[in-house]
Design an enzyme around this catalytic site. Structure first.
Site, mmCIF file in Angstrom:
data_model
loop_
_atom_site.group_PDB
_atom_site.id
_atom_site.type_symbol
_atom_site.label_atom_id
_atom_site.label_comp_id
_atom_site.label_asym_id
_atom_site.label_seq_id
_atom_site.Cartn_x
_atom_site.Cartn_y
_atom_site.Cartn_z
ATOM 1 N N ASN A 120 46.268 11.761 83.286
ATOM 2 C CA ASN A 120 45.785 12.543 82.141
ATOM 3 C C ASN A 120 44.692 13.533 82.560
ATOM 4 O OD1 ASN A 120 47.448 11.201 80.249
ATOM 5 N ND2 ASN A 120 46.034 9.463 80.285
ATOM 6 N N HIS A 171 47.721 5.591 67.936
ATOM 7 C CA HIS A 171 47.395 4.815 69.136
ATOM 8 C C HIS A 171 46.930 3.392 68.804
ATOM 9 C CE1 HIS A 171 44.985 3.948 72.855
ATOM 10 N NE2 HIS A 171 46.050 4.507 73.386
ATOM 11 N N GLU A 183 46.605 11.384 64.782
ATOM 12 C CA GLU A 183 46.233 12.048 66.038
ATOM 13 C C GLU A 183 46.586 13.515 65.906
ATOM 14 O OE1 GLU A 183 48.034 10.002 69.453
ATOM 15 O OE2 GLU A 183 47.671 8.113 68.421
ATOM 16 N N SER A 206 50.007 10.768 71.782
ATOM 17 C CA SER A 206 49.867 10.406 73.194
ATOM 18 C C SER A 206 51.183 10.128 73.898
ATOM 19 C CB SER A 206 48.958 9.190 73.328
ATOM 20 O OG SER A 206 49.529 8.072 72.674
ATOM 21 N N ASP A 239 42.195 11.752 65.747
ATOM 22 C CA ASP A 239 41.996 11.410 67.155
ATOM 23 C C ASP A 239 42.464 12.590 68.004
ATOM 24 O OD1 ASP A 239 42.528 10.498 69.777
ATOM 25 O OD2 ASP A 239 42.808 8.430 69.107
ATOM 26 N N HIS A 242 44.005 13.818 73.165
ATOM 27 C CA HIS A 242 44.855 14.634 74.046
ATOM 28 C C HIS A 242 44.792 16.127 73.742
ATOM 29 C CE1 HIS A 242 46.572 11.114 75.965
ATOM 30 N NE2 HIS A 242 46.493 10.550 74.772
ATOM 31 N N LYS A 252 40.296 11.997 79.482
ATOM 32 C CA LYS A 252 41.562 12.687 79.750
ATOM 33 C C LYS A 252 41.264 14.077 80.333
ATOM 34 C CE LYS A 252 43.534 9.454 76.618
ATOM 35 N NZ LYS A 252 43.731 8.342 77.521
HETATM 36 C C1 LIG Z 1 45.380 8.821 71.236
HETATM 37 C C2 LIG Z 1 44.448 7.986 72.035
HETATM 38 N N1 LIG Z 1 43.327 7.525 71.451
HETATM 39 C C3 LIG Z 1 42.453 6.773 72.131
HETATM 40 C C4 LIG Z 1 42.656 6.454 73.448
HETATM 41 C C5 LIG Z 1 41.661 5.591 74.155
HETATM 42 O O1 LIG Z 1 40.861 6.381 74.983
HETATM 43 P P1 LIG Z 1 40.194 5.739 76.292
HETATM 44 O O2 LIG Z 1 41.256 5.682 77.334
HETATM 45 O O3 LIG Z 1 39.099 6.703 76.614
HETATM 46 O O4 LIG Z 1 39.689 4.400 75.922
HETATM 47 C C6 LIG Z 1 43.790 6.939 74.104
HETATM 48 C C7 LIG Z 1 44.047 6.668 75.539
HETATM 49 O O5 LIG Z 1 44.484 5.686 75.986
HETATM 50 C C8 LIG Z 1 44.725 7.706 73.374
HETATM 51 O O6 LIG Z 1 45.841 8.125 73.947
#
Ligand SMILES: Cc1ncc(COP(=O)(O)O)c(C=O)c1O
Length: 388
Positions: free
Chosen positions: A45, A131, A175, A179, A204, A207, A238
């Site tokens: 990522n 997620h 989101e 993801s 969220d 990405h 990311k």
């Molecule tokens: C949409 C989404 N939110 C939250 C996260 C969590 O982020 P982190 O990897 O910084 O804990 C991720 C990644 O895994 C994600 O893809």
């Protein structure tokens, strides 16, 4: 025996083709060397290729040398350094909000924020594909979870009508860039619905931070809907190539989170080197505001090559490109074949994605040059045709 269940559970994973293990890689980023050979990594990522960026490393090193290894206390004890406040002010400004709050990871940002926004008796409306960190946060909150069909604003409105507020709080979560599918939520419509139905909205942007919007500020900023979005969540793990998560919100909400978010209060403050790196990444976003556009143009080119060969990339409109294979074993076989050819494209299986939709998840990064993209797309097309 009291521990027999462990073996049983592991056997069940193996039988369904769902056993996982963490393979060791000798490096990180979009291109790595394995046994002396250059390998294209489409599972990283590190979208903007910043993990090895000299400025990001310099800022991280400066913070490390100035403050030491760890923050050694939680934020509310003695763990807050000037760096934490500097980063929060910077994130707030870039994201177009009054303030921001950093968490230990993106997972923790979701887990620490959603239960403050909604609790028992409240309602959370979540896109079907949000997620796992958001789902876990909903469970922690104790609120009633109502799912709506993926990226379907009409379905959301039906749900909102079906489950009125009745004096309780209602929160919509989604989101911006998904993801595992790389598609984009109808944010404007969702923001309008939140406004119309008097709901809070949390998006969220894990990405889309760094990869979309002015100076990589994300899609909320690009669409100018900050006022309708209660919380803009993001991660430093990311496109910022480091570690840690954050939320941007009003000053009042930040204050409430500081006073009641368990994932903020009961954990050690993120370490100086990590915060320094995040500040370095924001410097790069500001100095090179075109990086996201270049990334998206490269991703569109890659998708067009796959489409020409008849491959399905769902509704991807970002640097995340799914190639749906279906069966778990077949997805793994294609991934292994590509690995032999020096291309890493991890097979993503349930429960990370819905059953029957095992896929290769391709992450395009700026480490991939046009030649690399052409070589990889050809290899993927050949492997899919050979094995599926
Ligand atoms: C949409 C989404 N939110 C939250 C996260 C969590 O982020 P982190 O990897 O910084 O804990 C991720 C990644 O895994 C994600 O893809």
């Amino acid at each position: 025996m009291k521990n027999d269940w462990i073996k049983k559970q592991l056997n069940a994973f193996a039988e369904e083709g769902l056993e996982r293990s963490a393979r060791v890689y000798p490096g990180i980023g979009g291109k790595i060397r394995i046994d002396g050979k250059e390998v294209l990594n489409f599972s990283s990522n590190d979208y903007l290729d910043l993990a090895h960026h000299p400025h990001v490393i310099d800022r991280s090193r400066e913070a490390l040398e100035k403050y030491g290894i760890g923050s050694t206390a939680s934020r509310l004890v003695t763990g807050t350094l000037p760096l934490h406040e500097e980063l929060e002010a910077r994130i707030a400004k870039e994201k177009g909000y009054e303030s921001a709050l950093i968490f230990g990871s993106g997972y923790m940002a979701n887990a620490g924020t959603i239960p403050v926004l909604a609790g028992k008796n409240d309602l959370i409306f979540a896109d079907k594909l949000v997620h796992a960190s958001m789902i876990d946060a909903c469970r922690i909150s104790g609120a009633k979870l109502v799912r709506f069909a993926h990226n379907d604003a009409a379905a959301l409105e039906n749900r909102l009508k079906q489950f009125p507020a009745n004096g309780n709080r209602r929160l919509i979560i989604t989101e911006s860039v998904f993801s595992m599918d790389g598609d984009i939520a109808p944010l404007q419509k969702i923001a309008e619905l939140a406004e119309k139905h008097g709901c809070m909205l949390m998006i969220d942007e894990a990405h889309s931070t760094g990869t979309f919007g002015p100076n990589g500020a994300g899609l909320i900023r690009e669409l100018g809907i900050e006022k309708q979005v209660t919380v803009s969540m993001g991660t430093m793990s990311k496109a910022m190539a480091g570690y840690g998560g954050f939320v941007a919100c009003s000053e009042k909400l930040r204050k409430l989170l500081v006073n009641s978010s368990r994932a903020f209060i009961y954990t050690t403050a993120p370490p100086p080197a990590v915060i320094g790196a995040a500040l370095g990444a924001l410097d790069v976003f500001e100095a090179s505001p075109n990086l996201g556009n270049i990334l998206q143009a490269n991703a569109a080119y890659f998708r067009s090559m796959l489409h020409e060969a008849g491959l399905d990339t769902l509704e991807s409109r970002s640097q995340i490109i799914p190639i749906v294979i279906g069966e778990n074993e077949k997805a793994v076989a294609v991934s292994e074949k590509l690995r032999e050819l020096g291309i890493l494209a991890a097979a993503i299986r349930p429960p990370t994605v819905p059953a029957g939709s095992a896929r290769l998840r391709i992450s395009i990064t700026l480490a991939h040059l046009v030649d690399d993209l052409e070589r990889a797309s050809k290899a993927i097309i050949d492997a899919v045709k050979l094995l599926i």
